[in-house]
Design a protein around this motif. Structure first.
Motif, PDB file in Angstrom:
ATOM      1  N   LYS A   2       0.845  -1.192   0.000  1.00 19.99           N
ATOM      2  CA  LYS A   2       0.000   0.000   0.000  1.00 19.99           C
ATOM      3  C   LYS A   2       0.883   1.244   0.000  1.00 19.99           C
ATOM      4  O   LYS A   2       2.021   1.205   0.479  1.00 19.99           O
ATOM      5  N   GLN A  13      10.424   1.458  -5.477  1.00 22.21           N
ATOM      6  CA  GLN A  13      10.775   0.526  -6.559  1.00 22.21           C
ATOM      7  C   GLN A  13       9.914  -0.734  -6.497  1.00 22.21           C
ATOM      8  O   GLN A  13       9.445  -1.221  -7.527  1.00 22.21           O
ATOM      9  N   GLU A  14       9.693  -1.261  -5.309  1.00 22.51           N
ATOM     10  CA  GLU A  14       8.849  -2.445  -5.151  1.00 22.51           C
ATOM     11  C   GLU A  14       7.414  -2.157  -5.602  1.00 22.51           C
ATOM     12  O   GLU A  14       6.792  -2.966  -6.276  1.00 22.51           O
ATOM     13  N   TYR A  15       6.900  -1.016  -5.208  1.00 21.47           N
ATOM     14  CA  TYR A  15       5.536  -0.635  -5.575  1.00 21.47           C
ATOM     15  C   TYR A  15       5.420  -0.520  -7.086  1.00 21.47           C
ATOM     16  O   TYR A  15       4.444  -0.976  -7.677  1.00 21.47           O
ATOM     17  N   GLU A  16       6.420   0.094  -7.695  1.00 26.03           N
ATOM     18  CA  GLU A  16       6.410   0.327  -9.142  1.00 26.03           C
ATOM     19  C   GLU A  16       6.431  -0.980  -9.948  1.00 26.03           C
ATOM     20  O   GLU A  16       6.044  -0.995 -11.107  1.00 26.03           O
ATOM     21  N   LYS A  17       6.851  -2.070  -9.351  1.00 26.91           N
ATOM     22  CA  LYS A  17       6.879  -3.359 -10.047  1.00 26.91           C
ATOM     23  C   LYS A  17       5.469  -3.840 -10.388  1.00 26.91           C
ATOM     24  O   LYS A  17       5.269  -4.539 -11.372  1.00 26.91           O
ATOM     25  N   SER A  18       4.503  -3.458  -9.558  1.00 24.00           N
ATOM     26  CA  SER A  18       3.141  -3.943  -9.770  1.00 24.00           C
ATOM     27  C   SER A  18       2.135  -2.858 -10.135  1.00 24.00           C
ATOM     28  O   SER A  18       1.021  -3.165 -10.535  1.00 24.00           O
ATOM     29  N   SER A  19       2.504  -1.594  -9.989  1.00 25.10           N
ATOM     30  CA  SER A  19       1.552  -0.525 -10.265  1.00 25.10           C
ATOM     31  C   SER A  19       2.296   0.782 -10.534  1.00 25.10           C
ATOM     32  O   SER A  19       3.494   0.896 -10.271  1.00 25.10           O
ATOM     33  N   ASN A  20       1.565   1.783 -11.030  1.00 23.81           N
ATOM     34  CA  ASN A  20       2.138   3.091 -11.295  1.00 23.81           C
ATOM     35  C   ASN A  20       1.877   3.981 -10.084  1.00 23.81           C
ATOM     36  O   ASN A  20       0.735   4.398  -9.839  1.00 23.81           O
ATOM     37  N   ASP A  24      -1.495   6.234  -9.036  1.00 22.47           N
ATOM     38  CA  ASP A  24      -2.255   5.852  -7.843  1.00 22.47           C
ATOM     39  C   ASP A  24      -2.308   6.984  -6.822  1.00 22.47           C
ATOM     40  O   ASP A  24      -3.335   7.217  -6.180  1.00 22.47           O
TER      41      ASP A  24
END
Length: 139
Positions: A2, A13-20, A24
C-alpha cells in the motif's frame, strides 16, 4: 504493498513493479495536483502526505495530540491507564511518573493547541500516581 507502507526508495521501486505510483497517488489526492521529478521527491511527498492526509494516516486520530486528548477526556479507569501507558511502575517510581506527566503535558497543553480539560485530567492522574497515601489502609 500500500502507499501508506512506503518508507524508502526501495519501497517505491517495489511498488512500481506492480503498479504506477504516480497515477495511484494522483487518484488518492484528486483533485489536487503535484509535480515531482525524481523518486526522492516522490518519497518526500509520500512522507508528508502520511503525516497530513487522513487516507494515509495509520489509526483513527488526525494527530498524536488529539489521540491523547481523547484518551484523557473520554476514557476512564484501566482502559485509560492502558491507553496512556501507565503501569504499576508509575505508582512506585515518582521520577518515572514525573517524566510521564511532562511528556504528555507537552502534547496536550492548551498553549500548544491542546485542551485545558485534558490537562486537568492529566494533572489529577499524576497526583494519584505520586500520592504516598494512595492505597494506605491505616488512615
Amino acid at each position: 504493498m500500500k502507499i501508506s507502507e512506503i518508507n524508502t526508495l526501495n519501497d517505491i521501486q517495489e511498488y512500481e513493479k506492480s503498479s504506477n505510483l504516480k497515477r495511484d497517488l494522483e487518484k488518492l489526492v484528486s483533485p489536487l495536483k503535484f509535480e515531482v521529478d525524481s523518486s526522492e521527491e516522490l518519497l518526500k511527498l509520500i512522507i508528508t502526505l502520511k503525516c497530513k492526509w487522513s487516507d494515509l494516516m495509520i489509526g483513527p486520530f488526525v494527530s498524536e495530540q488529539q489521540e491523547y486528548i481523547y484518551y484523557l477526556t473520554k476514557l476512564e479507569g484501566k482502559q485509560r491507564n492502558k491507553a496512556l501507558g501507565i503501569t504499576d511502575q508509575h505508582y512506585e517510581d515518582k521520577a518515572l511518573a514525573n517524566k510521564w506527566k511532562k511528556s504528555l503535558a507537552q502534547k496536550v497543553a492548551s498553549d500548544k493547541g491542546g485542551c485545558d480539560q485534558a490537562m486537568k485530567v492529566l494533572l489529577s492522574i499524576y497526583e494519584v500516581l505520586v500520592d504516598d497515601d494512595f492505597g494506605d489502609d491505616d488512615e
